[in-house]
Design a protein around this motif. Sequence first.
Motif, PDB file in Angstrom:
ATOM      1  N   LEU A   1      92.681 162.997  92.217  1.00 22.87           N
ATOM      2  CA  LEU A   1      93.541 162.920  93.398  1.00 22.87           C
ATOM      3  C   LEU A   1      93.907 164.338  93.855  1.00 22.87           C
ATOM      4  O   LEU A   1      94.221 165.195  93.019  1.00 22.87           O
ATOM      5  CB  LEU A   1      94.809 162.131  93.060  1.00 22.87           C
ATOM      6  CG  LEU A   1      95.957 162.132  94.074  1.00 22.87           C
ATOM      7  CD1 LEU A   1      95.525 161.478  95.383  1.00 22.87           C
ATOM      8  CD2 LEU A   1      97.177 161.405  93.484  1.00 22.87           C
ATOM      9  N   PHE A   2      93.878 164.568  95.167  1.00 23.74           N
ATOM     10  CA  PHE A   2      94.141 165.895  95.732  1.00 23.74           C
ATOM     11  C   PHE A   2      95.374 165.832  96.632  1.00 23.74           C
ATOM     12  O   PHE A   2      95.414 165.042  97.574  1.00 23.74           O
ATOM     13  CB  PHE A   2      92.933 166.376  96.544  1.00 23.74           C
ATOM     14  CG  PHE A   2      91.630 166.250  95.804  1.00 23.74           C
ATOM     15  CD1 PHE A   2      91.220 167.232  94.927  1.00 23.74           C
ATOM     16  CD2 PHE A   2      90.826 165.128  95.968  1.00 23.74           C
ATOM     17  CE1 PHE A   2      90.035 167.112  94.224  1.00 23.74           C
ATOM     18  CE2 PHE A   2      89.636 164.994  95.275  1.00 23.74           C
ATOM     19  CZ  PHE A   2      89.240 165.995  94.399  1.00 23.74           C
ATOM     20  N   LEU A   3      96.358 166.672  96.344  1.00 25.01           N
ATOM     21  CA  LEU A   3      97.590 166.708  97.119  1.00 25.01           C
ATOM     22  C   LEU A   3      97.812 168.096  97.695  1.00 25.01           C
ATOM     23  O   LEU A   3      97.604 169.102  97.018  1.00 25.01           O
ATOM     24  CB  LEU A   3      98.788 166.332  96.244  1.00 25.01           C
ATOM     25  CG  LEU A   3      98.815 164.916  95.664  1.00 25.01           C
ATOM     26  CD1 LEU A   3     100.010 164.750  94.740  1.00 25.01           C
ATOM     27  CD2 LEU A   3      98.862 163.883  96.780  1.00 25.01           C
ATOM     28  N   SER A   4      98.250 168.135  98.942  1.00 24.14           N
ATOM     29  CA  SER A   4      98.592 169.386  99.610  1.00 24.14           C
ATOM     30  C   SER A   4     100.091 169.627  99.493  1.00 24.14           C
ATOM     31  O   SER A   4     100.853 168.712  99.158  1.00 24.14           O
ATOM     32  CB  SER A   4      98.176 169.331 101.081  1.00 24.14           C
ATOM     33  OG  SER A   4      96.785 169.164 101.196  1.00 24.14           O
ATOM     34  N   PRO A   5     100.553 170.843  99.785  1.00 25.25           N
ATOM     35  CA  PRO A   5     101.993 171.121  99.704  1.00 25.25           C
ATOM     36  C   PRO A   5     102.824 170.138 100.523  1.00 25.25           C
ATOM     37  O   PRO A   5     102.475 169.776 101.637  1.00 25.25           O
ATOM     38  CB  PRO A   5     102.093 172.541 100.279  1.00 25.25           C
ATOM     39  CG  PRO A   5     100.790 173.170  99.925  1.00 25.25           C
ATOM     40  CD  PRO A   5      99.777 172.062 100.085  1.00 25.25           C
ATOM     41  N   TYR A   6     103.908 169.692  99.889  1.00 21.27           N
ATOM     42  CA  TYR A   6     104.899 168.813 100.510  1.00 21.27           C
ATOM     43  C   TYR A   6     104.368 167.442 100.893  1.00 21.27           C
ATOM     44  O   TYR A   6     104.891 166.797 101.798  1.00 21.27           O
ATOM     45  CB  TYR A   6     105.572 169.503 101.702  1.00 21.27           C
ATOM     46  CG  TYR A   6     106.518 170.580 101.242  1.00 21.27           C
ATOM     47  CD1 TYR A   6     107.801 170.258 100.811  1.00 21.27           C
ATOM     48  CD2 TYR A   6     106.104 171.900 101.179  1.00 21.27           C
ATOM     49  CE1 TYR A   6     108.658 171.245 100.347  1.00 21.27           C
ATOM     50  CE2 TYR A   6     106.955 172.893 100.711  1.00 21.27           C
ATOM     51  CZ  TYR A   6     108.230 172.560 100.304  1.00 21.27           C
ATOM     52  OH  TYR A   6     109.068 173.530  99.821  1.00 21.27           O
ATOM     53  N   GLN A   7     103.337 166.984 100.206  1.00 20.77           N
ATOM     54  CA  GLN A   7     102.993 165.579 100.305  1.00 20.77           C
ATOM     55  C   GLN A   7     103.818 164.827  99.272  1.00 20.77           C
ATOM     56  O   GLN A   7     104.113 165.336  98.193  1.00 20.77           O
ATOM     57  CB  GLN A   7     101.500 165.347 100.048  1.00 20.77           C
ATOM     58  CG  GLN A   7     100.619 165.761 101.212  1.00 20.77           C
ATOM     59  CD  GLN A   7      99.206 165.221 101.077  1.00 20.77           C
ATOM     60  OE1 GLN A   7      98.517 165.516 100.119  1.00 20.77           O
ATOM     61  NE2 GLN A   7      98.784 164.448 102.062  1.00 20.77           N
ATOM     62  N   HIS A   8     104.206 163.612  99.602  1.00 21.73           N
ATOM     63  CA  HIS A   8     105.056 162.823  98.735  1.00 21.73           C
ATOM     64  C   HIS A   8     104.224 161.776  98.004  1.00 21.73           C
ATOM     65  O   HIS A   8     103.581 160.938  98.637  1.00 21.73           O
ATOM     66  CB  HIS A   8     106.157 162.141  99.543  1.00 21.73           C
ATOM     67  CG  HIS A   8     107.103 163.115 100.184  1.00 21.73           C
ATOM     68  ND1 HIS A   8     107.969 162.749 101.190  1.00 21.73           N
ATOM     69  CD2 HIS A   8     107.317 164.426  99.968  1.00 21.73           C
ATOM     70  CE1 HIS A   8     108.673 163.798 101.570  1.00 21.73           C
ATOM     71  NE2 HIS A   8     108.290 164.829 100.843  1.00 21.73           N
ATOM     72  N   LEU A   9     104.263 161.811  96.696  1.00 24.55           N
ATOM     73  CA  LEU A   9     103.520 160.858  95.861  1.00 24.55           C
ATOM     74  C   LEU A   9     104.491 159.938  95.148  1.00 24.55           C
ATOM     75  O   LEU A   9     105.442 160.388  94.512  1.00 24.55           O
ATOM     76  CB  LEU A   9     102.663 161.608  94.843  1.00 24.55           C
ATOM     77  CG  LEU A   9     102.034 160.764  93.728  1.00 24.55           C
ATOM     78  CD1 LEU A   9     101.014 159.786  94.298  1.00 24.55           C
ATOM     79  CD2 LEU A   9     101.381 161.663  92.680  1.00 24.55           C
ATOM     80  N   GLN A  10     104.250 158.639  95.255  1.00 18.29           N
ATOM     81  CA  GLN A  10     105.025 157.651  94.516  1.00 18.29           C
ATOM     82  C   GLN A  10     104.073 156.728  93.777  1.00 18.29           C
ATOM     83  O   GLN A  10     103.155 156.161  94.372  1.00 18.29           O
ATOM     84  CB  GLN A  10     105.916 156.826  95.452  1.00 18.29           C
ATOM     85  CG  GLN A  10     106.801 155.831  94.713  1.00 18.29           C
ATOM     86  CD  GLN A  10     107.725 155.064  95.636  1.00 18.29           C
ATOM     87  OE1 GLN A  10     107.614 155.194  96.862  1.00 18.29           O
ATOM     88  NE2 GLN A  10     108.617 154.267  95.100  1.00 18.29           N
ATOM     89  N   TRP A  11     104.277 156.593  92.488  1.00 15.64           N
ATOM     90  CA  TRP A  11     103.421 155.734  91.672  1.00 15.64           C
ATOM     91  C   TRP A  11     103.883 154.296  91.805  1.00 15.64           C
ATOM     92  O   TRP A  11     105.062 153.988  91.666  1.00 15.64           O
ATOM     93  CB  TRP A  11     103.489 156.171  90.211  1.00 15.64           C
ATOM     94  CG  TRP A  11     102.235 155.865  89.478  1.00 15.64           C
ATOM     95  CD1 TRP A  11     101.999 154.798  88.673  1.00 15.64           C
ATOM     96  CD2 TRP A  11     101.041 156.637  89.492  1.00 15.64           C
ATOM     97  NE1 TRP A  11     100.718 154.856  88.194  1.00 15.64           N
ATOM     98  CE2 TRP A  11     100.100 155.975  88.674  1.00 15.64           C
ATOM     99  CE3 TRP A  11     100.660 157.817  90.121  1.00 15.64           C
ATOM    100  CZ2 TRP A  11      98.823 156.459  88.467  1.00 15.64           C
ATOM    101  CZ3 TRP A  11      99.390 158.291  89.917  1.00 15.64           C
ATOM    102  CH2 TRP A  11      98.483 157.614  89.091  1.00 15.64           C
ATOM    103  N   LEU A  12     102.955 153.372  92.102  1.00 17.06           N
ATOM    104  CA  LEU A  12     103.305 151.973  92.319  1.00 17.06           C
ATOM    105  C   LEU A  12     102.942 151.080  91.138  1.00 17.06           C
ATOM    106  O   LEU A  12     103.485 149.983  91.018  1.00 17.06           O
ATOM    107  CB  LEU A  12     102.614 151.451  93.588  1.00 17.06           C
ATOM    108  CG  LEU A  12     102.936 152.186  94.892  1.00 17.06           C
ATOM    109  CD1 LEU A  12     102.143 151.574  96.042  1.00 17.06           C
ATOM    110  CD2 LEU A  12     104.421 152.159  95.190  1.00 17.06           C
ATOM    111  N   SER A  13     102.025 151.500  90.300  1.00 15.25           N
ATOM    112  CA  SER A  13     101.542 150.656  89.204  1.00 15.25           C
ATOM    113  C   SER A  13     102.512 150.679  88.025  1.00 15.25           C
ATOM    114  O   SER A  13     103.049 151.732  87.679  1.00 15.25           O
ATOM    115  CB  SER A  13     100.168 151.123  88.732  1.00 15.25           C
ATOM    116  OG  SER A  13      99.238 151.016  89.789  1.00 15.25           O
TER     117      SER A  13
END
Length: 275
Positions: free
Chosen positions: A51-63
């Motif tokens: 998984l690739f995230l850029s600055p200030y992206q919001h990640l929330q785990w759902l599993s």
Amino acid sequence: MEEVLISLKTKRSTDFQLPADSAYYQILLFKGAGSFQIDFTPYHFSDHTILFLSPYQHLQWLSPEDLEINVLEFHGDFYCIEYHKKEVACNGLLFNNIYLFPHITVPENDFHEILALFRKIGQEKDACDWCSTAVLKAYLQLILALCSKEKNNQLQNITPDEPSLEDIAKFQDLLEQHFLQEKGIAFYAAALSLSTNAFSKKIRKQFGKTPTQLLQDRVVLEAKKLLHLTNKTIKEIAVALNFEDEFYFSRYFKNKVGVSPAHYRKAVGISIVAK
């Protein structure tokens, strides 16, 4: 200070239950099956995933399943994606592409090859008294190049039905040409000779996002690029993005990103490209 601009961590997926703001690019390696949400858009994953995230992206785990996640973080001051795009061909492919999924599924062997490079970075970092910035950047560049190659291979193997592909490609072209002036979906639906309802369903099916979300994402992406890659003032950026004034632009940006344009620029920095 440069030694703190790249780091390697191992976390549990439960650590990502709440959005965490970060001025760093992040590459996450994990295996299993489940789902997560990025900037309020849900995605599903299975098997060996990157998984690739850029600055200030919001990640929330759902599993609910608790997975081990290997996280590599690096700051734009350490390795500028835009500056090195020719070497790794990942700018717009791995990061900051509103039209592509932010993750890929890779064969087990490739997963472990990239994980081994993660660990080499960790070993180099552990030898902090003498660790080489050049070596760390070389490992990171190889990771990005391998990921870019794998994602590009997967994109070439996608064979959607031709009529749908033609409409989607036309929409992307229209959006790239007109997103600063045309911020209503009726313009794009009419250009494709579709009702707004049919147009919205087609776009959501293809991208997992509504046309309005894609329009907003494209404006925010351009704002981030101008903040990071140029020396333009906030007022000049607001004008370039066709906002009424810098205050409306700042409110819009903070609502979408979570921080003000000034805060984002301070945290992410101004790239060497702009200097």
